[in-house]
Scaffold this active site. Structure first.
Site, mmCIF file in Angstrom:
data_model
loop_
_atom_site.group_PDB
_atom_site.id
_atom_site.type_symbol
_atom_site.label_atom_id
_atom_site.label_comp_id
_atom_site.label_asym_id
_atom_site.label_seq_id
_atom_site.Cartn_x
_atom_site.Cartn_y
_atom_site.Cartn_z
ATOM 1 C CB ILE A 3 -0.991 -0.040 1.191
ATOM 2 C CG1 ILE A 3 -2.233 0.818 0.905
ATOM 3 C CG2 ILE A 3 -0.321 0.365 2.500
ATOM 4 C CD1 ILE A 3 -3.382 0.591 1.889
ATOM 5 C CG ASN A 16 -0.915 1.563 18.013
ATOM 6 O OD1 ASN A 16 -0.897 2.686 18.530
ATOM 7 N ND2 ASN A 16 0.127 1.068 17.363
ATOM 8 N N GLY A 24 3.588 -4.553 10.938
ATOM 9 C CA GLY A 24 2.628 -4.734 9.856
ATOM 10 C C GLY A 24 2.563 -3.548 8.918
ATOM 11 C CB VAL A 25 -0.239 -2.223 6.904
ATOM 12 C CG1 VAL A 25 -1.315 -1.863 7.897
ATOM 13 C CG2 VAL A 25 -0.321 -1.346 5.668
ATOM 14 C CG ASP A 26 1.226 1.586 12.473
ATOM 15 O OD1 ASP A 26 1.322 2.694 11.911
ATOM 16 O OD2 ASP A 26 1.190 1.456 13.708
ATOM 17 C CB THR A 110 -7.023 -9.524 8.508
ATOM 18 O OG1 THR A 110 -6.093 -8.844 7.657
ATOM 19 C CG2 THR A 110 -8.432 -9.080 8.198
ATOM 20 N N GLY A 111 -4.341 -8.882 10.683
ATOM 21 C CA GLY A 111 -2.972 -9.310 10.981
ATOM 22 C C GLY A 111 -2.813 -9.557 12.472
ATOM 23 C CB VAL A 112 -0.946 -7.587 15.023
ATOM 24 C CG1 VAL A 112 -0.770 -7.585 16.538
ATOM 25 C CG2 VAL A 112 0.405 -7.579 14.350
ATOM 26 C CE1 TYR A 113 -3.881 -4.555 17.501
ATOM 27 C CE2 TYR A 113 -5.601 -3.208 16.525
ATOM 28 C CZ TYR A 113 -4.479 -3.318 17.314
ATOM 29 O OH TYR A 113 -3.962 -2.209 17.933
#
Ligand code: AR6
Length: 162
Positions: A3, A16, A24-26, A110-113
């Site tokens: 992205i 978060n 992740g994406v963050d 859908t990743g860490v969470y």
């Protein structure tokens, strides 16, 4: 896709509540945008689950980053679905407010969470379809799938309604 490479009006970040750079994406968005992004996030002072806040994109090709906080998945009976719906809807509302024509979403939560992929993509596609029917902005929603399983889940969801 990644992205951080998309030349769009806004990319959405799976952030978060503290708006502190994570993985992740963050992590990828912060790395690509540069340190000014964390400074801008710090000024906002956090974001509740299901809400969305906006910063510039800094070194990203995207003009804006819309930071939204998806729910942590705890089995599905702790209001997770309506919080995820809110995260998508409030992100789209921010895109509309900033006049964004094209917005790109990662698969929030859908990743860490830990959100189940098909349950999450069902919500993402449903909210986006409803929004696009009822609003002029954004005109286009991109679902940016980072891996094959995510891509397959979106394809299944989109073909269901085709
Ligand atoms: N482009 C697009 N999607 C990506 C990219 C990328 N460059 N990198 C990863 N993904 P996650 P969450 C996908 O864990 O579950 C962070 O630490 C990834 O494969 O990033 O909402 C935050 O700071 C997955 O499909 O977000 C929070 O603490 C999707 O993005 C927490 O993780 C979301 O996975 C948020 O967890």
């Amino acid at each position: 896709g990644d992205i951080t490479t998309l030349e769009v009006g806004a990319v959405v970040n799976a952030a978060n509540k503290q708006l502190k750079r994570g993985g992740g994406v963050d992590g990828a968005i912060h790395k690509a945008a540069g340190p000014e992004l964390q400074a801008a996030c710090d000024e906002l002072g956090g974001c509740p689950t299901g809400q969305a806040v906006v910063t510039p994109g800094f070194n990203l090709p995207a003009a804006y980053v819309i930071h939204t906080v998806g729910p942590v998945y705890h089995g599905g009976d702790r209001n997770e679905d309506s919080l995820l719906e809110s995260a998508y809807r409030n992100s789209l509302r921010q895109a509309e407010y900033h006049g964004v024509r094209t917005v790109a979403f990662p698969a929030i939560s859908t990743g860490v969470y830990g959100y189940p992929l098909s349950r999450a993509t069902h919500i993402a596609v449903g909210i986006a379809r409803q929004w696009l029917r009822e609003h002029d902005r954004p005109e286009k929603v991109i679902f940016c799938a980072f891996d094959a399983a995510t891509k397959a889940a979106y394809q299944a969801e989109l073909s269901d309604e085709a």
